[in-house]
Design a protein around this motif. Structure first.
Motif, PDB file in Angstrom:
ATOM      1  N   ARG A  46       1.046  -0.998   0.329  1.00  0.00           N
ATOM      2  CA  ARG A  46       0.031   0.245  -0.042  1.00  0.00           C
ATOM      3  C   ARG A  46       0.744   1.451  -0.050  1.00  0.00           C
ATOM      4  NH1 ARG A  46      -1.837   4.158   4.161  1.00  0.00           N
ATOM      5  NH2 ARG A  46      -4.031   4.771   3.367  1.00  0.00           N
ATOM      6  N   ILE A  47       0.506   1.896  -0.643  1.00  0.00           N
ATOM      7  CA  ILE A  47       1.217   3.378  -0.841  1.00  0.00           C
ATOM      8  C   ILE A  47       0.390   4.811  -0.616  1.00  0.00           C
ATOM      9  CG2 ILE A  47       2.173   5.372  -2.263  1.00  0.00           C
ATOM     10  CD1 ILE A  47       2.960   3.125  -4.320  1.00  0.00           C
ATOM     11  N   ALA A  48       0.529   5.225   0.404  1.00  0.00           N
ATOM     12  CA  ALA A  48      -0.689   6.242   1.224  1.00  0.00           C
ATOM     13  C   ALA A  48      -0.793   6.605   0.103  1.00  0.00           C
ATOM     14  CB  ALA A  48       0.226   6.262   2.361  1.00  0.00           C
ATOM     15  N   PRO A  49      -1.429   7.949   0.170  1.00  0.00           N
ATOM     16  CA  PRO A  49      -1.587   9.452  -0.176  1.00  0.00           C
ATOM     17  C   PRO A  49       0.331  10.109   0.134  1.00  0.00           C
ATOM     18  CG  PRO A  49      -3.647   9.258   0.939  1.00  0.00           C
ATOM     19  CD  PRO A  49      -2.623   8.392   1.130  1.00  0.00           C
ATOM     20  N   ASP A  50       0.598  10.051   1.248  1.00  0.00           N
ATOM     21  CA  ASP A  50       1.620  11.386   1.381  1.00  0.00           C
ATOM     22  C   ASP A  50       3.220   9.805   1.367  1.00  0.00           C
ATOM     23  OD1 ASP A  50       1.859   9.399   3.263  1.00  0.00           O
ATOM     24  OD2 ASP A  50       1.814  10.231   4.327  1.00  0.00           O
ATOM     25  N   GLY A  51       2.618   9.410   0.140  1.00  0.00           N
ATOM     26  CA  GLY A  51       3.981   8.156  -0.065  1.00  0.00           C
ATOM     27  C   GLY A  51       5.003   7.310   0.562  1.00  0.00           C
ATOM     28  N   THR A  52       4.208   6.886   1.594  1.00  0.00           N
ATOM     29  CA  THR A  52       4.318   6.737   2.657  1.00  0.00           C
ATOM     30  C   THR A  52       3.872   4.428   2.363  1.00  0.00           C
ATOM     31  OG1 THR A  52       4.141   7.688   4.664  1.00  0.00           O
ATOM     32  CG2 THR A  52       4.264   5.555   4.793  1.00  0.00           C
ATOM     33  N   THR A  53       5.327   3.750   1.949  1.00  0.00           N
ATOM     34  CA  THR A  53       5.403   2.588   1.615  1.00  0.00           C
ATOM     35  C   THR A  53       5.265   1.323   2.728  1.00  0.00           C
ATOM     36  OG1 THR A  53       5.914   3.450  -0.457  1.00  0.00           O
ATOM     37  CG2 THR A  53       5.528   1.284  -0.283  1.00  0.00           C
ATOM     38  N   GLY A  54       4.639   0.182   2.488  1.00  0.00           N
ATOM     39  CA  GLY A  54       4.463  -0.232   3.342  1.00  0.00           C
ATOM     40  C   GLY A  54       3.614  -1.115   3.297  1.00  0.00           C
ATOM     41  N   PRO A  55       3.080  -2.528   3.930  1.00  0.00           N
ATOM     42  CA  PRO A  55       2.251  -3.929   3.799  1.00  0.00           C
ATOM     43  C   PRO A  55       0.978  -3.690   3.539  1.00  0.00           C
ATOM     44  CG  PRO A  55       3.142  -4.095   5.530  1.00  0.00           C
ATOM     45  CD  PRO A  55       4.059  -2.961   4.853  1.00  0.00           C
ATOM     46  N   ALA A  56       0.056  -4.122   2.884  1.00  0.00           N
ATOM     47  CA  ALA A  56      -1.675  -3.518   3.489  1.00  0.00           C
ATOM     48  C   ALA A  56      -2.145  -4.740   3.762  1.00  0.00           C
ATOM     49  CB  ALA A  56      -2.087  -4.120   1.259  1.00  0.00           C
ATOM     50  N   VAL A  57      -1.829  -6.109   3.542  1.00  0.00           N
ATOM     51  CA  VAL A  57      -1.784  -6.902   3.981  1.00  0.00           C
ATOM     52  C   VAL A  57      -1.596  -7.617   5.777  1.00  0.00           C
ATOM     53  CG1 VAL A  57      -3.523  -7.969   2.304  1.00  0.00           C
ATOM     54  CG2 VAL A  57      -1.572  -8.988   3.049  1.00  0.00           C
ATOM     55  N   GLU A  58      -2.150  -8.032   6.582  1.00  0.00           N
ATOM     56  CA  GLU A  58      -0.943  -8.275   8.085  1.00  0.00           C
ATOM     57  C   GLU A  58      -0.129  -9.660   7.158  1.00  0.00           C
ATOM     58  OE1 GLU A  58      -3.208  -8.890  11.416  1.00  0.00           O
ATOM     59  OE2 GLU A  58      -2.995  -6.499  11.650  1.00  0.00           O
ATOM     60  N   THR A  59      -0.926 -10.943   6.430  1.00  0.00           N
ATOM     61  CA  THR A  59      -0.258 -12.193   6.829  1.00  0.00           C
ATOM     62  C   THR A  59       0.611 -11.948   5.722  1.00  0.00           C
ATOM     63  OG1 THR A  59      -0.495 -13.996   5.900  1.00  0.00           O
ATOM     64  CG2 THR A  59      -1.609 -12.564   4.638  1.00  0.00           C
ATOM     65  N   ASP A  60       2.266 -12.429   5.697  1.00  0.00           N
ATOM     66  CA  ASP A  60       3.351 -12.475   5.502  1.00  0.00           C
ATOM     67  C   ASP A  60       3.462 -13.648   3.897  1.00  0.00           C
ATOM     68  OD1 ASP A  60       6.002 -12.788   3.980  1.00  0.00           O
ATOM     69  OD2 ASP A  60       6.898 -12.533   5.624  1.00  0.00           O
ATOM     70  N   LEU A  61       2.320 -13.234   2.856  1.00  0.00           N
ATOM     71  CA  LEU A  61       2.424 -13.953   1.756  1.00  0.00           C
ATOM     72  C   LEU A  61       3.373 -14.440   1.122  1.00  0.00           C
ATOM     73  CD1 LEU A  61      -0.640 -11.207  -0.063  1.00  0.00           C
ATOM     74  CD2 LEU A  61      -0.633 -13.364   1.051  1.00  0.00           C
ATOM     75  N   ILE A  62       4.762 -13.717   1.158  1.00  0.00           N
ATOM     76  CA  ILE A  62       6.176 -13.900   0.203  1.00  0.00           C
ATOM     77  C   ILE A  62       6.566 -15.147   1.545  1.00  0.00           C
ATOM     78  CG2 ILE A  62       7.918 -13.198   0.036  1.00  0.00           C
ATOM     79  CD1 ILE A  62       6.164 -12.536  -2.117  1.00  0.00           C
ATOM     80  N   ALA A  63       6.512 -15.178   2.323  1.00  0.00           N
ATOM     81  CA  ALA A  63       7.013 -16.062   3.128  1.00  0.00           C
ATOM     82  C   ALA A  63       6.054 -17.759   2.936  1.00  0.00           C
ATOM     83  CB  ALA A  63       7.204 -15.670   4.611  1.00  0.00           C
ATOM     84  N   HIS A  64       4.884 -17.521   2.730  1.00  0.00           N
ATOM     85  CA  HIS A  64       4.013 -18.571   2.335  1.00  0.00           C
ATOM     86  C   HIS A  64       3.873 -19.070   1.266  1.00  0.00           C
ATOM     87  CE1 HIS A  64       2.773 -17.234   6.135  1.00  0.00           C
ATOM     88  NE2 HIS A  64       1.800 -18.541   6.491  1.00  0.00           N
ATOM     89  N   GLY A  65       5.167 -18.984   0.354  1.00  0.00           N
ATOM     90  CA  GLY A  65       5.258 -18.616  -0.932  1.00  0.00           C
ATOM     91  C   GLY A  65       4.715 -18.385  -2.356  1.00  0.00           C
ATOM     92  N   ARG A  67       3.198 -15.297  -4.840  1.00  0.00           N
ATOM     93  CA  ARG A  67       4.413 -14.321  -5.487  1.00  0.00           C
ATOM     94  C   ARG A  67       3.083 -13.407  -6.801  1.00  0.00           C
ATOM     95  NH1 ARG A  67       7.741 -15.428  -2.668  1.00  0.00           N
ATOM     96  NH2 ARG A  67       9.264 -16.626  -3.019  1.00  0.00           N
ATOM     97  N   PRO A  68       2.530 -12.521  -5.206  1.00  0.00           N
ATOM     98  CA  PRO A  68       1.388 -11.900  -5.992  1.00  0.00           C
ATOM     99  C   PRO A  68       1.454 -11.022  -7.540  1.00  0.00           C
ATOM    100  CG  PRO A  68       1.830 -11.802  -3.604  1.00  0.00           C
ATOM    101  CD  PRO A  68       2.779 -12.210  -4.044  1.00  0.00           C
ATOM    102  N   ASN A  69       1.062 -10.868  -8.736  1.00  0.00           N
ATOM    103  CA  ASN A  69       1.449 -10.820  -9.751  1.00  0.00           C
ATOM    104  C   ASN A  69      -0.273  -9.354  -9.806  1.00  0.00           C
ATOM    105  OD1 ASN A  69       3.465 -11.014 -11.839  1.00  0.00           O
ATOM    106  ND2 ASN A  69       1.506 -11.060 -13.186  1.00  0.00           N
ATOM    107  N   GLY A  70      -0.990 -10.092 -10.710  1.00  0.00           N
ATOM    108  CA  GLY A  70      -1.813  -8.611 -11.188  1.00  0.00           C
ATOM    109  C   GLY A  70      -2.852  -9.436  -9.373  1.00  0.00           C
ATOM    110  N   ILE A  71      -3.709  -7.739  -9.209  1.00  0.00           N
ATOM    111  CA  ILE A  71      -4.526  -8.201  -7.905  1.00  0.00           C
ATOM    112  C   ILE A  71      -5.469  -6.915  -7.923  1.00  0.00           C
ATOM    113  CG2 ILE A  71      -2.252  -8.173  -7.216  1.00  0.00           C
ATOM    114  CD1 ILE A  71      -2.479  -5.095  -6.216  1.00  0.00           C
TER     115      ILE A  71
END
Length: 321
Positions: A46-65, A67-71
């Motif tokens: 998630r990129i907030a309107p001020d440009g701050t960038t962080g995860p949009a969801v709590e679960t660590d999708l990458i650690a679970h294997g 690789r999100p492409n289209g959303i």
């Protein structure tokens, strides 16, 4: 409707928002000013309107294997993501909680790695670039791409025999489905018949150095398309004529890649290393901002989302409401 004449954009028109992104393949713009993108470090960023960038969801999708492409975003604010990870398929994840299967089997057979997902009212469209899982061969003859349709809890094949099927959109009048076939260098338009059947393909073919990927409609019914490798921005009018509105590419490098593609020896390393002066492998476009006249461009080789101002507003996507 008389279309607005749009002057070509320059690289100096670009600004950017966000930071530290990893392969922002697909960008969604939300009404509150947030941007969301698939990300191979954050899962969904998630990129907030001020440009701050962080995860949009709590679960660590990458650690679970995964690789999100289209959303895509559902009516209740969950995300669907096309999974380029080993498990393939399309999965659903909320802001909290684990990812769960959404469309992972077709007639009892696992769905391979998927490229893109679009929520379309009570229907969901999915693209598979290569149903043979061949993601290392990029030729005009790799015609194993598919469009899947999820409706009433069932997954069916809506179209097949496509070439590296990428993003798709439904036309504003609901009559047509447009899809990019990246390494065939074309956009294909299907009629949508009763029962969501796709028929009567009409192909818009580009020069052999133009590789369409992401797309979005504007309020005038024109379709905007961004291209990997050549970093082109194309606008297709309702009559299917098209113009190039932006380009950022090293032409010598592009000629080398186009030759390799024509000779069926194009590799991912060549694609991933290609870049223009400001952008690299443009892959996604979204209209956003309060007036829907801000263009957000995702790129496989960029660490932020590129921004342009359009004289024409975009057509709001379903999640905008």
């Amino acid at each position: 409707m008389v279309l607005n004449e749009i002057k070509p954009f320059m690289t100096t028109d670009l600004s950017h928002i966000g930071s530290g992104l990893n392969r922002p393949e697909c960008v969604l713009a939300a009404r509150d000013g947030s941007l969301y993108t698939g990300d191979w470090t954050l899962g969904i960023a998630r990129i907030a309107p001020d440009g701050t960038t962080g995860p949009a969801v709590e679960t660590d999708l990458i650690a679970h294997g995964f690789r999100p492409n289209g959303i895509a975003m559902t009516a209740d604010g969950d995300f669907l993501f096309a999974n380029m990870g080993k498990a393939g398929g399309v999965w659903r994840v909320g802001r909290r909680g684990e990812a769960r299967p959404y469309a992972t089997e077709l007639d009892g057979t696992p769905i391979p790695r998927t490229n893109f997902v679009l929520v379309d009212g009570d229907r969901t469209w999915i693209t598979i670039s290569s149903s043979g899982r061949n993601h290392d061969r990029f030729t005009a003859e790799e015609n194993t791409g598919q469009i899947l349709l999820v409706q009433d809890g069932k997954v069916i094949v809506a179209a097949e025999g496509l070439n590296w099927t990428n993003e798709l959109r439904i036309s504003p009048d609901r009559k047509y489905l447009f899809v990019n076939e990246t390494f065939a260098c074309r956009t294909t338009r299907y009629d949508i018949a009763a029962g969501s059947l796709l028929s009567n393909p009409v192909r818009i073919t580009y020069p052999g150095d133009t590789y369409p990927d992401g797309m979005a409609f504007d309020a005038e019914g024109s379709l905007w398309i961004v291209c990997v490798i050549s970093n082109r921005l194309i606008r297709i009018a309702p009559d299917l004529s098209w113009t190039i509105l932006f380009e950022d590419v090293n032409h010598r490098e592009l000629d080398t890649i186009a030759s390799a593609h024509a000779e069926a020896r194009l590799t991912w390393d060549q694609i991933s290393q290609s870049r223009g002066s400001r952008v690299s492998n443009l892959s996604s476009i979204a209209f956003g901002g309060p007036d829907l006249k801000t263009l957000y461009l995702g790129g496989l080789g960029n660490r932020e989302v590129q921004v342009l101002r359009s004289p024409v507003a975009g057509l709001p996507m379903g999640h905008w409401q």
